[in-house]
Design a protein around this motif. Structure first.
Motif, PDB file in Angstrom:
ATOM      1  N   SER A 174       5.686  -0.423   0.824  1.00 54.40           N
ATOM      2  CA  SER A 174       6.031   0.329  -0.829  1.00 54.40           C
ATOM      3  C   SER A 174       5.865   1.123  -0.456  1.00 54.40           C
ATOM      4  O   SER A 174       7.012   2.075  -1.413  1.00 54.40           O
ATOM      5  CB  SER A 174       4.059  -0.217  -1.519  1.00 54.40           C
ATOM      6  OG  SER A 174       4.355  -2.063  -1.846  1.00 54.40           O
ATOM      7  N   ARG A 204       9.089   3.000   0.709  1.00 53.26           N
ATOM      8  CA  ARG A 204      10.350   2.594   0.239  1.00 53.26           C
ATOM      9  C   ARG A 204       9.680   3.962  -1.251  1.00 53.26           C
ATOM     10  O   ARG A 204      11.136   4.229  -1.610  1.00 53.26           O
ATOM     11  CB  ARG A 204      10.212   1.677  -1.252  1.00 53.26           C
ATOM     12  CG  ARG A 204      10.308  -0.211   0.240  1.00 53.26           C
ATOM     13  CD  ARG A 204      10.609  -0.851  -1.221  1.00 53.26           C
ATOM     14  NE  ARG A 204      11.523  -2.074  -0.414  1.00 53.26           N
ATOM     15  CZ  ARG A 204      11.534  -2.658  -0.301  1.00 53.26           C
ATOM     16  NH1 ARG A 204      11.104  -3.733  -0.818  1.00 53.26           N
ATOM     17  NH2 ARG A 204      13.084  -3.714  -0.099  1.00 53.26           N
ATOM     18  N   ALA A 214      10.583  -0.512  -5.114  1.00 47.79           N
ATOM     19  CA  ALA A 214      10.494  -1.862  -4.599  1.00 47.79           C
ATOM     20  C   ALA A 214      10.447  -2.102  -6.501  1.00 47.79           C
ATOM     21  O   ALA A 214      10.212  -2.121  -7.575  1.00 47.79           O
ATOM     22  CB  ALA A 214       9.011  -2.044  -4.612  1.00 47.79           C
ATOM     23  N   ASP A 269       9.726  -8.247  -6.530  1.00 45.51           N
ATOM     24  CA  ASP A 269       8.353  -8.442  -6.000  1.00 45.51           C
ATOM     25  C   ASP A 269       7.121  -8.564  -6.469  1.00 45.51           C
ATOM     26  O   ASP A 269       6.262  -8.445  -5.685  1.00 45.51           O
ATOM     27  CB  ASP A 269       8.201  -6.522  -4.799  1.00 45.51           C
ATOM     28  CG  ASP A 269       9.140  -6.586  -3.844  1.00 45.51           C
ATOM     29  OD1 ASP A 269       9.862  -7.425  -3.172  1.00 45.51           O
ATOM     30  OD2 ASP A 269       9.738  -5.655  -3.267  1.00 45.51           O
ATOM     31  N   SER A 270       6.939  -8.471  -7.674  1.00 45.63           N
ATOM     32  CA  SER A 270       5.515  -8.258  -8.574  1.00 45.63           C
ATOM     33  C   SER A 270       5.975 -10.200  -8.844  1.00 45.63           C
ATOM     34  O   SER A 270       5.339  -9.890  -9.983  1.00 45.63           O
ATOM     35  CB  SER A 270       5.656  -7.790  -9.149  1.00 45.63           C
ATOM     36  OG  SER A 270       7.018  -7.558 -10.593  1.00 45.63           O
ATOM     37  N   TYR A 326       9.643 -15.441  -6.727  1.00 46.77           N
ATOM     38  CA  TYR A 326      10.469 -14.790  -6.488  1.00 46.77           C
ATOM     39  C   TYR A 326       9.922 -14.851  -4.660  1.00 46.77           C
ATOM     40  O   TYR A 326      10.202 -15.343  -4.225  1.00 46.77           O
ATOM     41  CB  TYR A 326      10.288 -13.050  -6.802  1.00 46.77           C
ATOM     42  CG  TYR A 326      11.532 -13.047  -5.807  1.00 46.77           C
ATOM     43  CD1 TYR A 326      12.823 -13.576  -5.398  1.00 46.77           C
ATOM     44  CD2 TYR A 326      11.070 -11.856  -4.908  1.00 46.77           C
ATOM     45  CE1 TYR A 326      13.716 -13.126  -4.635  1.00 46.77           C
ATOM     46  CE2 TYR A 326      12.298 -11.117  -4.062  1.00 46.77           C
ATOM     47  CZ  TYR A 326      13.025 -11.312  -3.859  1.00 46.77           C
ATOM     48  OH  TYR A 326      13.954 -10.970  -2.818  1.00 46.77           O
ATOM     49  N   ARG A 327       8.511 -14.355  -4.771  1.00 48.08           N
ATOM     50  CA  ARG A 327       7.831 -13.842  -3.935  1.00 48.08           C
ATOM     51  C   ARG A 327       7.668 -16.204  -3.255  1.00 48.08           C
ATOM     52  O   ARG A 327       7.762 -15.702  -1.764  1.00 48.08           O
ATOM     53  CB  ARG A 327       6.313 -13.401  -3.594  1.00 48.08           C
ATOM     54  CG  ARG A 327       6.768 -12.391  -3.782  1.00 48.08           C
ATOM     55  CD  ARG A 327       5.648 -11.615  -3.114  1.00 48.08           C
ATOM     56  NE  ARG A 327       5.949  -9.806  -2.819  1.00 48.08           N
ATOM     57  CZ  ARG A 327       6.640  -9.606  -1.893  1.00 48.08           C
ATOM     58  NH1 ARG A 327       7.451  -9.934  -1.116  1.00 48.08           N
ATOM     59  NH2 ARG A 327       6.700  -8.630  -1.923  1.00 48.08           N
ATOM     60  N   ARG A 360      11.134 -16.882  -1.794  1.00 48.75           N
ATOM     61  CA  ARG A 360      11.114 -16.203  -0.251  1.00 48.75           C
ATOM     62  C   ARG A 360      10.342 -17.108   1.175  1.00 48.75           C
ATOM     63  O   ARG A 360      10.556 -17.386   1.822  1.00 48.75           O
ATOM     64  CB  ARG A 360      10.850 -14.855  -0.598  1.00 48.75           C
ATOM     65  CG  ARG A 360      11.971 -14.620  -1.325  1.00 48.75           C
ATOM     66  CD  ARG A 360      13.474 -13.893  -0.683  1.00 48.75           C
ATOM     67  NE  ARG A 360      12.946 -13.478   0.920  1.00 48.75           N
ATOM     68  CZ  ARG A 360      14.054 -12.508   1.123  1.00 48.75           C
ATOM     69  NH1 ARG A 360      14.412 -11.500   0.390  1.00 48.75           N
ATOM     70  NH2 ARG A 360      14.019 -12.018   1.813  1.00 48.75           N
ATOM     71  N   GLU A 362      18.904  -7.636   1.210  1.00 45.03           N
ATOM     72  CA  GLU A 362      17.938  -6.740   0.510  1.00 45.03           C
ATOM     73  C   GLU A 362      17.548  -8.244  -0.156  1.00 45.03           C
ATOM     74  O   GLU A 362      15.812  -8.987  -0.094  1.00 45.03           O
ATOM     75  CB  GLU A 362      18.502  -6.611  -0.563  1.00 45.03           C
ATOM     76  CG  GLU A 362      16.722  -6.567  -1.694  1.00 45.03           C
ATOM     77  CD  GLU A 362      15.633  -5.126  -1.555  1.00 45.03           C
ATOM     78  OE1 GLU A 362      15.615  -4.334  -0.079  1.00 45.03           O
ATOM     79  OE2 GLU A 362      14.799  -5.318  -1.773  1.00 45.03           O
ATOM     80  N   LEU A 377       0.147 -12.524  -4.730  1.00 48.17           N
ATOM     81  CA  LEU A 377       1.037 -11.991  -4.327  1.00 48.17           C
ATOM     82  C   LEU A 377       0.843 -11.802  -2.722  1.00 48.17           C
ATOM     83  O   LEU A 377       2.292 -11.227  -1.793  1.00 48.17           O
ATOM     84  CB  LEU A 377       1.330 -10.908  -5.130  1.00 48.17           C
ATOM     85  CG  LEU A 377       2.201 -11.318  -6.277  1.00 48.17           C
ATOM     86  CD1 LEU A 377       2.677 -10.418  -7.512  1.00 48.17           C
ATOM     87  CD2 LEU A 377       3.834 -11.715  -6.144  1.00 48.17           C
ATOM     88  N   ALA A 393       2.186 -12.496   0.042  1.00 43.58           N
ATOM     89  CA  ALA A 393       3.237 -11.512   1.512  1.00 43.58           C
ATOM     90  C   ALA A 393       3.281 -10.847   3.243  1.00 43.58           C
ATOM     91  O   ALA A 393       4.144 -10.828   3.936  1.00 43.58           O
ATOM     92  CB  ALA A 393       3.678 -10.181   0.977  1.00 43.58           C
ATOM     93  N   ASP A 426       8.583 -10.441   6.770  1.00 46.07           N
ATOM     94  CA  ASP A 426       9.666  -9.762   6.380  1.00 46.07           C
ATOM     95  C   ASP A 426       9.892  -9.080   8.138  1.00 46.07           C
ATOM     96  O   ASP A 426       9.512  -8.063   7.461  1.00 46.07           O
ATOM     97  CB  ASP A 426      10.669  -8.946   5.697  1.00 46.07           C
ATOM     98  CG  ASP A 426      10.572 -10.070   3.917  1.00 46.07           C
ATOM     99  OD1 ASP A 426      10.973 -10.768   4.093  1.00 46.07           O
ATOM    100  OD2 ASP A 426       8.986  -9.995   3.769  1.00 46.07           O
TER     101      ASP A 426
END
Lengths: 154, 154
Positions: A7, A10, A17, A21-22, A26-27, A30, B73, B145, B149, B154
């Motif tokens: 982070s 970035r 970000a 990512d929050s 989504y996370r 993935r 991405e 979260l 991660a 990744d």
DNA sequence: CTTGATTGTTATGTCACACAACATTATAAC
DNA sequence: GTTATAATGTTGTGTGACATAACAATCAAG
């Protein structure tokens, strides 16, 4: 400098970000996709896809479970279950028998071959999870399981 | 007695929690699927699927990003990106422009309509996440979260 | 300039879902 | 007991998110 963009990196690189990512959804997706693809790769020798493995596990844990019950347990609709069960039956890993007391239903059982394969699968899955979760401590893994179970609980 | 089958209730009912419940990959997939289906339902009015939403977010955060960059991405291969971008472009939500300094690449931008739609989507997504994660405290969500991660990062 | 890599594209296939309709059998209502 | 309703397995069909291979145009490096 870190090899992978953190982070902080970035921000430094003016690559904010994204909101993504929050987002837990989504996370989750993935992470789940990563697990799924590694699972498939790991189980390639056994030709056991994630769903098939899950089905075998449930049948072993609940011998004689009917198809409807299996579907409910795994969140799979009975229509979608049929070809999957056909596949396992064609490979002689499970067996459909007439259910007692209900002539509509089919009771499911592991075959001896199914038992053997599932034990091999168990070992490979443990190895797969270990590899994918190497970055998490025991406590973190338990916490993760606990939190996942809390998401819009079943 | 609890309304929902807890581990204790399962034991009492002789429905042993299967090995699956201790597998992060399995629980991840279940949780992710639940989030996905609620996401789709929530966004139905906007006809924005999860992938499309994610694409718009990244393009907004990185105006002029080329297709390859967007794919990297989001972990989507460029071949699969093409019809998705076509869809967004056909709906006048994003725009393909020639990229400067590289005549192969296409730079992506949100259209004004895309900006507007994405802001509506943001609000709906926040609401969706709030609903699905109602059982988790702020701290738990952050922890989740963080743990997600860490999975085969990744 | 030539060789090899990159970018977007097309085509094809797979997997995990969803939904509708149907026949058979169970169950409930009367 | 007959009738209406529900449950179970099945077939068929559709969709969305992936994967992989091949190709033309362009770029970058030797």
């Amino acid at each position: 400098m870190a090899a992978k963009p953190t982070s902080a990196a970035r921000l430094a690189a003016q690559q904010p970000a994204s909101i993504l990512d929050s987002l837990v959804g989504y996370r989750l997706r993935r992470a789940s996709n990563r697990m799924l693809s590694d699972f498939s790769a790991t189980m390639a020798p056994l030709a056991l896809r994630p769903v098939l493995f899950a089905m075998l596990e449930v049948v072993r844990g609940n011998p004689g479970i009917i198809q409807m019950g299996l579907g409910t347990e795994l969140g799979i609709q009975r229509a979608n279950l049929v070809p999957l069960i056909n596949e396992l039956a064609a490979r002689d890993l499970i067996e459909r028998r007439a259910a007692p007391h209900d002539r509509r239903a089919m009771a499911l059982f592991l075959t001896p071959a199914g038992e053997v394969l599932l034990e091999q699968a168990d070992a490979m899955v443990r190895e797969h999870e270990e590899r994918m979760l190497a970055g998490l401590t025991r406590g973190e893994r338990d916490k993760l399981l606990e939190l996942l179970a809390k998401i819009a609980a079943d």
